[in-house]
Scaffold this active site. Structure first.
Site, PDB file in Angstrom:
ATOM      1  N   ALA A  92       0.809  -1.220   0.000  1.00 59.84           N
ATOM      2  CA  ALA A  92       0.000   0.000   0.000  1.00 59.84           C
ATOM      3  C   ALA A  92       0.841   1.269   0.000  1.00 59.84           C
ATOM      4  O   ALA A  92       0.334   2.348  -0.277  1.00 59.84           O
ATOM      5  CB  ALA A  92      -0.925   0.005   1.221  1.00 59.84           C
ATOM      6  N   LYS A  93       2.118   1.131   0.364  1.00 61.53           N
ATOM      7  CA  LYS A  93       3.076   2.254   0.377  1.00 61.53           C
ATOM      8  C   LYS A  93       2.512   3.472   1.095  1.00 61.53           C
ATOM      9  O   LYS A  93       2.585   4.600   0.609  1.00 61.53           O
ATOM     10  CB  LYS A  93       3.513   2.586  -1.043  1.00 61.53           C
ATOM     11  CG  LYS A  93       4.229   1.424  -1.728  1.00 61.53           C
ATOM     12  CD  LYS A  93       4.661   1.778  -3.135  1.00 61.53           C
ATOM     13  CE  LYS A  93       5.379   0.613  -3.786  1.00 61.53           C
ATOM     14  NZ  LYS A  93       4.481  -0.543  -4.054  1.00 61.53           N
ATOM     15  N   ARG A  94       1.997   3.246   2.294  1.00 59.77           N
ATOM     16  CA  ARG A  94       1.462   4.332   3.088  1.00 59.77           C
ATOM     17  C   ARG A  94       2.592   5.063   3.833  1.00 59.77           C
ATOM     18  O   ARG A  94       3.720   4.617   3.878  1.00 59.77           O
ATOM     19  CB  ARG A  94       0.420   3.807   4.077  1.00 59.77           C
ATOM     20  CG  ARG A  94      -0.817   3.171   3.436  1.00 59.77           C
ATOM     21  CD  ARG A  94      -1.528   4.131   2.489  1.00 59.77           C
ATOM     22  NE  ARG A  94      -2.914   3.779   2.251  1.00 59.77           N
ATOM     23  CZ  ARG A  94      -3.372   3.119   1.184  1.00 59.77           C
ATOM     24  NH1 ARG A  94      -2.549   2.724   0.251  1.00 59.77           N
ATOM     25  NH2 ARG A  94      -4.660   2.857   1.048  1.00 59.77           N
TER      26      ARG A  94
END
Length: 286
Positions: A92-94
């Site tokens: 998700a590369k949050r």
């Protein structure tokens, strides 16, 4: 999932394969595209065909979020269908300010049953800490990526100051390093080898010896093998540790191996090739 459980699965299956479920409805077999639950049905068949050959599945959330509520429901059904014996990654590369990251962590670790999430470190420790506070959950921090844009920042040289003790006197010195090295050196202190992994692209295998000097004990999630041209042999040679220390992700080369009704069988055949190669490399450490 704990580190010990993950290592046990790797050596039990003789595999450190992570299958990427980057499922695009436009690319799945045409006969499935009219299915009322096409994405989940496709994922279900892929999982059934590959689950005894891999130890992990990585869901790239963008492919699901792009479909709105229907895609989110398919993602939730997929993560719940993956066996608990497998390491479940939300790609998700949050990464945001602390209170926002807390909500991201809750979404993926509580509402959704993921074991790990990928995060971006640019905003610093306070943006990452909320993910690391969960017991038996993992934070996978972007380190050195496979894309060409890695040269824009990650592979830029930067000057940093370090303090050394010489004859009981603190001396400040300057050192030049790549920005990604500074990220690794700093971020490795935020967590432990039991809750912090790093993304290292397979096309950056020439940097792995150096990377292992900085983070010798942390697991690496390695995308880029397959269509992106990364070498499993080089990644294994330079990145593997006594605990294996690797999860190698393969997405399109496996899930889109076939275009007809036997697509799952074709996917299994490719996954088996990777698993057999991994089995060979694991012989060197166990």
């Amino acid at each position: 999932m704990t580190r010990e459980q993950l290592i046990k699965e790797i050596f039990s299956k003789r595999s450190y394969l992570c299958v990427g479920l980057d499922t695009d409805i436009a690319k799945i077999p045409k006969y499935l595209q009219s299915h009322p639950d096409a994405i989940f049905e496709f994922n279900k068949q892929i999982i059934d065909a590959t689950k005894n050959l891999c130890v992990s599945y990585k869901i790239n959330t963008a492919f699901y979020e792009a479909m709105g509520m229907k895609g989110w429901e398919a993602m939730e059904k997929t993560v719940n269908y993956i066996p608990d014996t497998h390491f479940k990654i939300a790609d998700a590369k949050r990464g945001d300010i602390g209170n926002t990251s807390s909500q991201y962590a809750k979404a993926f670790f509580e509402t959704l049953n993921f074991d790990a999430i990928t995060v971006a470190p640019y905003m610093g420790e306070d943006s990452i800490k909320p993910f690391l506070e969960y017991e038996n959950k993992w934070t996978i921090l972007l380190g050195l990526t496979s894309n060409s844009g890695a040269a824009d920042f990650e592979l830029k040289k930067v000057i940093t100051e370090i303090e050394e003790l010489e004859e009981e006197i603190h001396i400040t010195k300057q050192q030049t390093s790549y920005l990604y090295e500074t990220v690794l050196q700093t971020a490795v202190k935020w967590g432990t080898p039991g809750n912090l992994m790093f993304v290292i692209g397979a096309t950056q295998a020439d940097q792995l010896v150096n990377i292992r000097e900085i983070i010798p004990d942390n697991f690496l999630l390695v995308p880029g093998v397959g269509f992106q041209g990364g070498s499993l042999e080089e990644v294994s040679k330079y990145g593997m540790t006594k605990d294996c220390g690797l999860l190698v992700n393969v997405s399109r080369a496996i899930i889109y191996a076939g275009e007809k009704e036997n697509f799952a069988e074709e996917a299994r055949a490719i996954a088996l090739q990777y698993q057999q190669e991994m089995k060979f490399y694991l012989q060197g450490i166990n």
